[in-house]
Design an enzyme around this catalytic site. Structure first.
Site, PDB file in Angstrom:
ATOM      1  N   CYS A   9      42.870  43.687  30.942  1.00 61.51           N
ATOM      2  CA  CYS A   9      43.891  42.759  30.829  1.00 61.51           C
ATOM      3  C   CYS A   9      44.285  42.220  29.390  1.00 61.51           C
ATOM      4  O   CYS A   9      43.192  42.019  28.515  1.00 61.51           O
ATOM      5  CB  CYS A   9      44.015  41.623  31.576  1.00 61.51           C
ATOM      6  SG  CYS A   9      45.506  40.973  32.240  1.00 61.51           S
ATOM      7  N   ASP A 132      40.371  35.176  41.099  1.00 62.83           N
ATOM      8  CA  ASP A 132      40.048  34.728  39.947  1.00 62.83           C
ATOM      9  C   ASP A 132      39.557  33.105  39.870  1.00 62.83           C
ATOM     10  O   ASP A 132      39.449  32.525  41.000  1.00 62.83           O
ATOM     11  CB  ASP A 132      41.621  34.725  38.984  1.00 62.83           C
ATOM     12  CG  ASP A 132      41.464  34.546  37.487  1.00 62.83           C
ATOM     13  OD1 ASP A 132      40.227  34.687  37.145  1.00 62.83           O
ATOM     14  OD2 ASP A 132      42.553  34.549  36.904  1.00 62.83           O
TER      15      ASP A 132
END
Ligand SMILES: O=C(O)c1ccccc1NCC(=O)[C@H](O)[C@H](O)COP(=O)(O)O
Length: 214
Positions: A9, A132
């Protein structure tokens, strides 16, 4: 069983996109959030997307984005998935999914066991869930902080949707994280950077090799 799928990412440079693809990444994340050191302009993201071969998913990461921003991203960047990393409600997730016709991954921050309850509301409306770490109080960003959560909180958990583990993963800890959580997909940003927002090709390769070897 298939190998671990890796998402890299916060890519901002073509050489890092190419390194991630060559090393076997399954997803590449592009950040559209001005406060982030990984923020991309639309034209820069469109140029990066040209280097991505079919079969590698291009993911647009947004934070509480309005339709104007999503319209612009989806009109100019050939993304395959939208990652919603803000406080989007389940209704907003469903609305975005219907409006753009793209798979949606909703990020949920986990800091303690009670946070896991939040995941359930997104299961009917999201295509994937990003499990997350909850950002530290007062953090500048709602993600991409390089901070892990206690993986034991989700050990043995099964959800009815594909999910990805994120938060503070590195080449050194991803094997243990996969072992403890049973994750089949992992997402990293800070753990493949030599400075905030600065990806490192060697770290990208090491991370993917470590994840796929676990
Ligand atoms: O990366 C950012 O700058 C960012 C900004 C706003 C929301 C989310 C952001 N990043 C999320 C990610 O990069 C990953 O999906 C994930 O949280 C892993 O991050 P890290 O702990 O840095 O590996």
């Amino acid at each position: 069983m298939d190998g671990i799928r890796v998402k890299i990412c916060g890519l901002t440079r073509p050489e890092h996109v190419r390194a991630a693809v060559a090393a076997g990444a399954g997803y590449l994340g592009f950040v559209f959030f001005p406060k982030s050191p990984r923020n991309l302009r639309i034209d820069a993201a469109a140029a990066l997307a040209l280097d991505v071969p079919p079969g590698v998913a291009k993911v647009a990461l947004v934070v509480d984005a309005d339709d104007a921003l999503l319209d612009e991203i989806t009109a100019h960047v050939p993304v395959d998935m939208l990652q919603l990393h803000g406080a989007e409600s389940p209704a907003r997730v469903a609305e975005i999914r219907a409006r753009y016709g793209l798979p949606v991954m909703k990020a949920v921050g986990i800091g303690e066991a009670a946070d896991l309850d939040k995941l359930d509301a997104y299961m009917p409306v999201a295509d994937q869930i990003l499990v997350d770490a909850k950002p530290p109080k007062g953090a500048d960003l709602p993600g991409g902080m390089g901070v892990p959560f206690d993986w034991r909180l989700i050990a043995g958990r099964h959800w009815g949707k594909p999910w990805m583990l994120a938060g503070g993963l590195t080449a050194q800890n991803v094997g243990l994280a996969v072992k403890l959580t049973g994750a089949r997909q992992v997402d990293v940003s800070s753990g493949v950077e030599c400075a905030p927002g600065e990806k490192d090709e060697g770290m990208i390769r090491d991370f993917i090799a470590a994840a796929q070897g676990s």
